[in-house]
Design an enzyme around this catalytic site. Structure first.
Site, mmCIF file in Angstrom:
data_model
loop_
_atom_site.group_PDB
_atom_site.id
_atom_site.type_symbol
_atom_site.label_atom_id
_atom_site.label_comp_id
_atom_site.label_asym_id
_atom_site.label_seq_id
_atom_site.Cartn_x
_atom_site.Cartn_y
_atom_site.Cartn_z
ATOM 1 N N HIS A 165 35.249 45.377 32.047
ATOM 2 C CA HIS A 165 34.761 44.186 32.745
ATOM 3 C C HIS A 165 35.320 44.071 34.157
ATOM 4 C CE1 HIS A 165 38.552 42.252 31.056
ATOM 5 N NE2 HIS A 165 38.571 41.743 32.275
ATOM 6 N N GLU A 230 33.831 38.751 33.561
ATOM 7 C CA GLU A 230 34.745 37.709 33.114
ATOM 8 C C GLU A 230 34.799 36.620 34.183
ATOM 9 O OE1 GLU A 230 39.521 37.009 32.128
ATOM 10 O OE2 GLU A 230 38.780 38.990 32.702
ATOM 11 N N HIS A 262 30.784 43.288 45.578
ATOM 12 C CA HIS A 262 29.740 42.674 44.777
ATOM 13 C C HIS A 262 29.731 43.276 43.384
ATOM 14 C CE1 HIS A 262 27.875 46.211 46.818
ATOM 15 N NE2 HIS A 262 27.409 46.449 45.598
ATOM 16 N N GLU A 311 24.159 42.473 43.668
ATOM 17 C CA GLU A 311 23.083 43.365 44.112
ATOM 18 C C GLU A 311 22.046 43.494 43.006
ATOM 19 O OE1 GLU A 311 22.536 47.743 46.258
ATOM 20 O OE2 GLU A 311 24.442 47.251 45.277
#
Length: 324
Positions: A165, A230, A262, A311
């Site tokens: 994550h 997260e 990003h 994105e």
């Protein structure tokens, strides 16, 4: 809500780096990530790193989940003043860390220490003895957790590692959850409250089964997954008039420096997704770059409620370009 089909996945997280000759080997040699794609542009280069297995062989980098994008602006490796914002300092906080899950965390920690990797937190430090935070060459935090898949005593299999994550801090969880769930189609996998420390963690990801129930994934199963987000909410920020918000990783306002770039959602028809978002939400949703309007075509960047960029791209982006 835009139409979300089973092609949707979280493709990558972008981090700016100083020197690819240092950062790329750091991730490939210590954590087993593979260089999937190298993309060179006039002023910057992108290094797409990910894990290879039988399910990903032959897939374009943008059709995979759990990719780490390292962005190198040409020349910064020779600038003694250049540094990145890792997001965890006293000012300009926002992005927190990436997380890799491994088979045997104690063995991995020892291996990394033997290789000279620095740590923000070792397993023995603090109250949580089952997580650690390593530091990459740019100072980014890498959380280490254990999934235990195929675990063998005193050994580690680097091919079992996963990019689990990426963590970002959010001001108002209701607004953030509404955005990620309704605009981009993420599901809430699990929620963890920590009343003593006054914060809550929300783990989100793509789950396309019609039988999936939100907030039902336990810690063990969550650790075995890739490409989650997260969201960390420190209680009270949503109602604090003095709270100025989090740094999105890209702004230089107020003397801030850049770091995190990003996250990224990939799907088979990104143009349709962008069109549906614009038609349904209008000015409620902000864009850094609308679909197909930048120097690099066939991409867009939409902003979440805290200003972080996501994105949007398709499975075939730069599929025909060779690594240079």
């Amino acid at each position: 809500m835009p139409k979300i089909d089973d092609s949707f996945l979280m493709n990558h997280t972008c981090l700016r780096i100083k020197d690819p000759k240092v950062s790329v080997p750091f991730y490939t040699e210590n954590f087993g990530l593979k260089l999937l794609k190298y993309l060179a542009f006039d002023d910057f280069s992108l290094y797409m790193l990910g894990y290879e297995d039988e399910t990903t062989k032959g897939k374009n980098w943008s059709a995979r989940e759990g990719v780490l994008e390292l962005c190198h602006n040409h020349g910064v490796e020779n600038d003694p003043e250049f540094k990145v914002n890792h997001g965890n300092g006293p000012e300009h906080r926002g992005f927190g860390h990436i997380c890799l899950s491994v088979d045997n965390i104690q063995v991995v920690e020892k291996k990394l220490l033997d290789n000279g990797v620095k740590f923000q937190k070792k397993l023995a430090d603090g109250r949580q003895k089952d997580i650690a935070f390593a530091l990459d060459p740019n100072g980014y935090w890498i959380e280490l957790i254990e999934h235990g898949i195929g675990k063998v005593e005193a050994k580690t299999d680097i091919t079992s590692y996963k990019f689990n994550h990426s963590m970002i801090r959010v001001k108002d969880p209701k607004k953030s959850l509404d955005f990620y769930r309704n605009v981009l189609g993420f599901k809430v996998l699990s929620t963890h409250e920590f009343p003593e420390a006054k914060f809550t963690l929300y783990f989100l990801g793509y789950e396309h089964s019609k039988d999936f129930s939100e907030d039902s994934v336990d810690r063990s199963l969550k650790a075995s997954k890739q490409a989650l987000i997260e969201l960390t909410h420190n209680w009270g920020t949503e109602s604090d008039p003095e709270f100025k918000g989090y740094h999105n990783g890209n702004s230089t306002e107020g003397g801030a420096i850049q770091g995190f770039g990003h996250t990224c959602v990939s799907c088979k028809d990104p143009a349709a997704l962008c069109k549906q978002i614009e038609e349904e939400y209008g000015d409620e949703v902000k864009w850094s770059l609308k679909w197909d309007q930048g120097n690099i075509k066939k991409i867009a960047f939409v902003n979440d409620p805290d200003g972080y960029s996501i994105e949007i791209l398709g499975y075939d982006l730069f599929a025909d370009s060779a690594n240079l």
